[in-house]
Design a protein around this motif. Sequence first.
Motif, PDB file in Angstrom:
ATOM      1  N   LYS A 169       0.816  -1.220   0.000  1.00 36.72           N
ATOM      2  CA  LYS A 169       0.000   0.000   0.000  1.00 36.72           C
ATOM      3  C   LYS A 169       0.850   1.271   0.000  1.00 36.72           C
ATOM      4  O   LYS A 169       0.398   2.323  -0.416  1.00 36.72           O
ATOM      5  N   LYS A 170       2.085   1.149   0.499  1.00 35.40           N
ATOM      6  CA  LYS A 170       2.972   2.319   0.501  1.00 35.40           C
ATOM      7  C   LYS A 170       3.362   2.692  -0.927  1.00 35.40           C
ATOM      8  O   LYS A 170       3.804   3.798  -1.200  1.00 35.40           O
ATOM      9  N   LYS A 171       3.233   1.730  -1.848  1.00 35.42           N
ATOM     10  CA  LYS A 171       3.631   1.976  -3.247  1.00 35.42           C
ATOM     11  C   LYS A 171       2.434   2.271  -4.136  1.00 35.42           C
ATOM     12  O   LYS A 171       2.515   3.062  -5.056  1.00 35.42           O
ATOM     13  N   ILE A 172       1.328   1.539  -3.889  1.00 36.21           N
ATOM     14  CA  ILE A 172       0.143   1.723  -4.732  1.00 36.21           C
ATOM     15  C   ILE A 172      -1.109   1.499  -3.886  1.00 36.21           C
ATOM     16  O   ILE A 172      -1.226   0.488  -3.214  1.00 36.21           O
ATOM     17  N   ASP A 173      -2.003   2.494  -3.921  1.00 36.16           N
ATOM     18  CA  ASP A 173      -3.220   2.422  -3.126  1.00 36.16           C
ATOM     19  C   ASP A 173      -4.350   3.078  -3.920  1.00 36.16           C
ATOM     20  O   ASP A 173      -4.199   4.237  -4.309  1.00 36.16           O
TER      21      ASP A 173
ATOM     22  N   ILE B 289       0.256  -5.036 -10.363  1.00 40.31           N
ATOM     23  CA  ILE B 289       0.950  -5.071  -9.060  1.00 40.31           C
ATOM     24  C   ILE B 289       2.456  -5.104  -9.310  1.00 40.31           C
ATOM     25  O   ILE B 289       3.215  -4.322  -8.728  1.00 40.31           O
ATOM     26  N   GLU B 290       2.877  -5.992 -10.211  1.00 43.03           N
ATOM     27  CA  GLU B 290       4.306  -6.107 -10.513  1.00 43.03           C
ATOM     28  C   GLU B 290       4.850  -4.795 -11.074  1.00 43.03           C
ATOM     29  O   GLU B 290       5.918  -4.321 -10.667  1.00 43.03           O
ATOM     30  N   GLU B 291       4.101  -4.212 -11.976  1.00 44.82           N
ATOM     31  CA  GLU B 291       4.535  -2.957 -12.611  1.00 44.82           C
ATOM     32  C   GLU B 291       4.733  -1.857 -11.567  1.00 44.82           C
ATOM     33  O   GLU B 291       5.745  -1.148 -11.575  1.00 44.82           O
ATOM     34  N   ALA B 292       3.764  -1.765 -10.634  1.00 45.35           N
ATOM     35  CA  ALA B 292       3.861  -0.725  -9.599  1.00 45.35           C
ATOM     36  C   ALA B 292       5.098  -0.924  -8.727  1.00 45.35           C
ATOM     37  O   ALA B 292       5.804   0.027  -8.396  1.00 45.35           O
TER      38      ALA B 292
END
Lengths: 315, 244
Positions: free
Chosen positions: A92-96, A105-108
């Motif tokens: 969540k710190k990277k993508i939310d 998910i992998e890309e983010a």
Amino acid sequence: MFLSVGVRFEANVEALNMVETAGNYTKHRRVPYLVEEDGKLKTVYVPALSGESLAHAYQEHLAREALSIGLPVCDDCRRNEFFKSMNKAHLKKKIDPIPEDPKKIEEAIVKACVIEDVGGFLYAEKPPVRRTSAFQVSYALPVKSAALFATSEPQLHARHAQINASSKKGNVSEQMIYYVETGTALYGFTFNLDLDAIGVSAITSGPILEEDEIKARREVALKALFRMLSSSQFGAKLSRFFPVGGITELVITVTEHPFVVTSPIYNNYIDRTQKRLAVLKEFGEEYFFTVADENKVPEEALKEAIDYLREKGAF
Amino acid sequence: MTFFLKVIIRPTGIVALRALPQSKMRTALRYIPPTTLIGAIAYPLLHLKGSRTETFYNKRNFRSAAENVLRLFNWVTVKIEGKPRLYGSLLKINTIYRGKAQSAVTSFPFAVMYGEADYSITAIYLINEEELSKGPYTLRDIERAAWGMVRIGSRESVISVESVKKGKTEIEEMQETRTAYAFQFKDVEVEGKGTLQSVVDWRSGIGDYSKAKHIIMFYPEGIVTVRGNLKVAKCGEEVIILAS
């Protein structure tokens, strides 16, 4: 391109990898070495460093190198806590909000952190997403011909506390002895780096990043290796048990597709590696090979390999 | 006639293979299962064609990309010189759980192939030429991939391939043979020493082993005599027994 490095290093009185703390006694990591004596197998325990320990050090250097040229490193990896997006709380710190598509998910994650791009991650939620590390490290073990000379000896230390008579309470001791087991050995380990995996999806096989950023990340991955080996900054307890010694020999190969140097724990590893490399010619594959020994320092050999990769357009 | 590859592998001392299912205290496999051997060759083989895919998703199911090359092999087996020893240091893990400091002890055991004698692993891959002819790989690709195997198992199990020999063999049926290579322990009688180990049946696929079938494999110590209705292939001077 695929880089493989075999390293032999001498480490006297080191405490690079510790396990099994029992009270005030800290043991060095060990592995069993099997010896035949009078037709019977005997086990001798010799000091060792885990690949995890070496991998952790490499990722610390990678984080530092990446940040120095402004490449993204996530908050956890900046602190050298390599949780690697293992669950929702960390992701969540990277993508939310967290997407449901594993590709997204992998890309983010790859876009947000060089360490997880190069060092891989395992998001253990639904859907699970994994990315295998682009680098591999073996255990560092005493070279076989000298393994029986490897030692792990406890060293006695004492911590002193200044206590005056009025403040002395209970059984607080003015002295506390403790033991640190120190290892001495000529170690060998193998390090591999698959440069083609950096910045590329482990699901779609397509690039996640722009070509320029992929090349920049490959360069920092190589610089981090150079820095780690050149500075001997790997393992634990460096502040008080910095090993006496250094790299004695190093062999490097660069190939188009995966190829691993013969492990430096074997005595004939340089010759074996060279003979095995010659086979790749039959497959029409170019390769690079160099050795650091009495005539060449490790830094020169590493620089040659990096220059070759630059020539080949890897970065 | 069937092509085979005989691959001689040198370990870097440690072969870390996790036994499934896992509990809090992990257990390790002593010997290398067929799925691991396929996974080991799959990575360089996919690399040759520029494929970086390691997982493919089908709705909620996910599989390993090694499945793309699984059918290229009729059978894979292994011979190990020197008995691996299972070992794991005790590790103390300090955690903070709901505000309280806790301490736990665990271990990550692995098979140690390290000692005075030279440990070596020999893998034999029987190639399915019918599948191979469908593309995109050639026998030469598989041979190059064998030279490029980098790991057997997980984490620190780095290896180097020291020799790759290719040849042709016929699959024959017989009642008795002598072999040093691992075989499926089913409806056979064995004379000699070895270890039985439950492994994932490679025919269940590779990647998600939560519902995979298991088979029992016999890993000989030295050469053993095997009796039964056997399917065998002579690979050079050695014999392997195919799974039923």
